[in-house]
Design a protein around this motif. Sequence first.
Motif, PDB file in Angstrom:
ATOM      1  N   GLN A   4      -4.891 -10.396  -6.194  1.00 22.29           N
ATOM      2  CA  GLN A   4      -6.013 -10.478  -5.263  1.00 22.29           C
ATOM      3  C   GLN A   4      -6.390  -9.062  -4.882  1.00 22.29           C
ATOM      4  O   GLN A   4      -5.537  -8.315  -4.419  1.00 22.29           O
ATOM      5  N   ARG A   5      -7.647  -8.717  -5.047  1.00 16.53           N
ATOM      6  CA  ARG A   5      -8.031  -7.349  -4.707  1.00 16.53           C
ATOM      7  C   ARG A   5      -8.554  -7.298  -3.274  1.00 16.53           C
ATOM      8  O   ARG A   5      -9.567  -7.909  -2.956  1.00 16.53           O
ATOM      9  N   PRO A   6      -7.837  -6.609  -2.421  1.00 13.49           N
ATOM     10  CA  PRO A   6      -8.295  -6.538  -1.035  1.00 13.49           C
ATOM     11  C   PRO A   6      -9.484  -5.597  -0.900  1.00 13.49           C
ATOM     12  O   PRO A   6      -9.813  -4.871  -1.847  1.00 13.49           O
ATOM     13  N   VAL A   7     -10.101  -5.602   0.259  1.00 14.85           N
ATOM     14  CA  VAL A   7     -11.178  -4.639   0.483  1.00 14.85           C
ATOM     15  C   VAL A   7     -10.563  -3.262   0.678  1.00 14.85           C
ATOM     16  O   VAL A   7      -9.366  -3.131   0.947  1.00 14.85           O
ATOM     17  N   ARG A   8     -11.374  -2.267   0.518  1.00 16.10           N
ATOM     18  CA  ARG A   8     -10.949  -0.895   0.710  1.00 16.10           C
ATOM     19  C   ARG A   8     -10.316  -0.731   2.085  1.00 16.10           C
ATOM     20  O   ARG A   8     -10.869  -1.188   3.090  1.00 16.10           O
ATOM     21  N   SER A   9      -9.157  -0.071   2.121  1.00 15.12           N
ATOM     22  CA  SER A   9      -8.420   0.059   3.362  1.00 15.12           C
ATOM     23  C   SER A   9      -9.187   0.886   4.400  1.00 15.12           C
ATOM     24  O   SER A   9      -9.213   0.573   5.576  1.00 15.12           O
ATOM     25  N   MET A  40      -3.323   4.088 -10.317  1.00 18.05           N
ATOM     26  CA  MET A  40      -3.900   3.230  -9.271  1.00 18.05           C
ATOM     27  C   MET A  40      -4.910   3.993  -8.428  1.00 18.05           C
ATOM     28  O   MET A  40      -4.923   5.223  -8.413  1.00 18.05           O
ATOM     29  N   ASP A  41      -5.788   3.247  -7.738  1.00 17.31           N
ATOM     30  CA  ASP A  41      -6.756   3.869  -6.834  1.00 17.31           C
ATOM     31  C   ASP A  41      -6.062   4.324  -5.561  1.00 17.31           C
ATOM     32  O   ASP A  41      -5.018   3.801  -5.195  1.00 17.31           O
ATOM     33  N   ALA A  42      -6.714   5.262  -4.881  1.00 18.85           N
ATOM     34  CA  ALA A  42      -6.105   5.816  -3.671  1.00 18.85           C
ATOM     35  C   ALA A  42      -6.361   4.964  -2.440  1.00 18.85           C
ATOM     36  O   ALA A  42      -5.764   5.184  -1.399  1.00 18.85           O
ATOM     37  N   ASP A  43      -7.254   3.970  -2.554  1.00 21.48           N
ATOM     38  CA  ASP A  43      -7.727   3.286  -1.348  1.00 21.48           C
ATOM     39  C   ASP A  43      -6.995   1.976  -1.042  1.00 21.48           C
ATOM     40  O   ASP A  43      -7.483   1.164  -0.265  1.00 21.48           O
ATOM     41  N   LEU A  44      -5.854   1.771  -1.696  1.00 18.69           N
ATOM     42  CA  LEU A  44      -5.034   0.568  -1.495  1.00 18.69           C
ATOM     43  C   LEU A  44      -5.727  -0.717  -1.940  1.00 18.69           C
ATOM     44  O   LEU A  44      -5.329  -1.803  -1.556  1.00 18.69           O
ATOM     45  N   GLN A  45      -6.775  -0.580  -2.742  1.00 22.61           N
ATOM     46  CA  GLN A  45      -7.359  -1.788  -3.335  1.00 22.61           C
ATOM     47  C   GLN A  45      -6.491  -2.261  -4.492  1.00 22.61           C
ATOM     48  O   GLN A  45      -6.623  -3.389  -4.941  1.00 22.61           O
ATOM     49  N   ASP A  46      -5.665  -1.356  -4.995  1.00 24.57           N
ATOM     50  CA  ASP A  46      -4.676  -1.717  -6.007  1.00 24.57           C
ATOM     51  C   ASP A  46      -3.323  -1.719  -5.305  1.00 24.57           C
ATOM     52  O   ASP A  46      -2.677  -0.690  -5.173  1.00 24.57           O
TER      53      ASP A  46
END
Length: 330
Positions: free
Chosen positions: A206-211, A103-109
Amino acid sequence: MTLSYPARCGPNLLSIIVPCLDEEEVIRETHQRLDTVLGEGSELDLELIYIDDGSRDSTLEILRDLQRDDSRVRVIALSRNFGQQVAITAGLQSAAGDVVAVMDADLQDPPEVILEMLECWRQGADIAYGLRVTRDGKTKFKRWIVHGFYRFLNSFTDSSIPPDAGEFRVMDRVVVDTLVAMPERDRFVRGMVAWAGFRQEAVAYQRPVRSAGETKYRLGKMLDLAVSGILSFSLTPLRLATFMGFLTSGLALSGIFYVLVVRFLTDAWVPGWAMLLITILFLGGLQMVIIGVIGEYIGRIYMEVKRRPLYLVKERLGFTSGRSMKGPEN
Ligand code: UDP
Ligand code: MG
């Protein structure tokens, strides 16, 4: 014939691979979310592998802190920025899990989606990948480019890469072993996964925006990834070059034919230094393009045969000895 897949159960180790480049603003939050969602109360043991991909900010210090406080954390610090695909590969080579998530580190996943993916895995899927229903934070232009690219790539390769999927997925050990055993340096992980096959299931989210923080994929880096995707999965550009060769030869032949007809059947000549110049420039340009295409492949062959290590590690924390890295590279 219907294939039946045995459901998976029993105590298992889950490895989570998180590539990080300059993620000091989010990485603590990401770790906390992972711990809350997948840590306590889960029947799976957890191993969190953070790969620091040559961050220039304090990401590595934060990761060291996290590792000090939490024995489930492993840190691999690469000696410089090798790119997300190589960082993921480094994680895969070190993961000990029976099931592995990327997973990505930016909480988009969102870590919550991993629970759904794990459910698919328990039901027998070898790969459960995240399918983005929305791509918030991506500009229309970026979205359009991404879609166009995958349609283009899939149209001439055997494997089909879902356009709305990224690197967010859960994989069974069998798949991880397969990926790790693939010897190529040009790591286009989502292409390799699609190529590998196995039983794949999509999990929509749903993919949120980068945290917090900024995207690391500017247009140039996206283009690099796109070229790597095309060239490492297809010889079609070379075939296209051959086709263009035939096409221009055909055009030239019909031109010659036309000139001869005019010369012998009429009193006129075909005049034309302008035509001559255009033809020469056109052919010159075309040849350069084709040489460029061939050059890209030769360059890639050159990089492959050099057999340099795929990446260099400057620090490894939290790995118990004996659990050494697998794979042909290191
Ligand atoms: N990343 C990385 N190395 C790079 C570029 C990105 O490890 O050279 C990581 C980054 O830290 C993040 C993930 O890859 O965890 C995806 O990057 P980003 O969120 O910037 O991409 P986007 O979501 O905008 O496509
Ligand atoms: Mg992101």
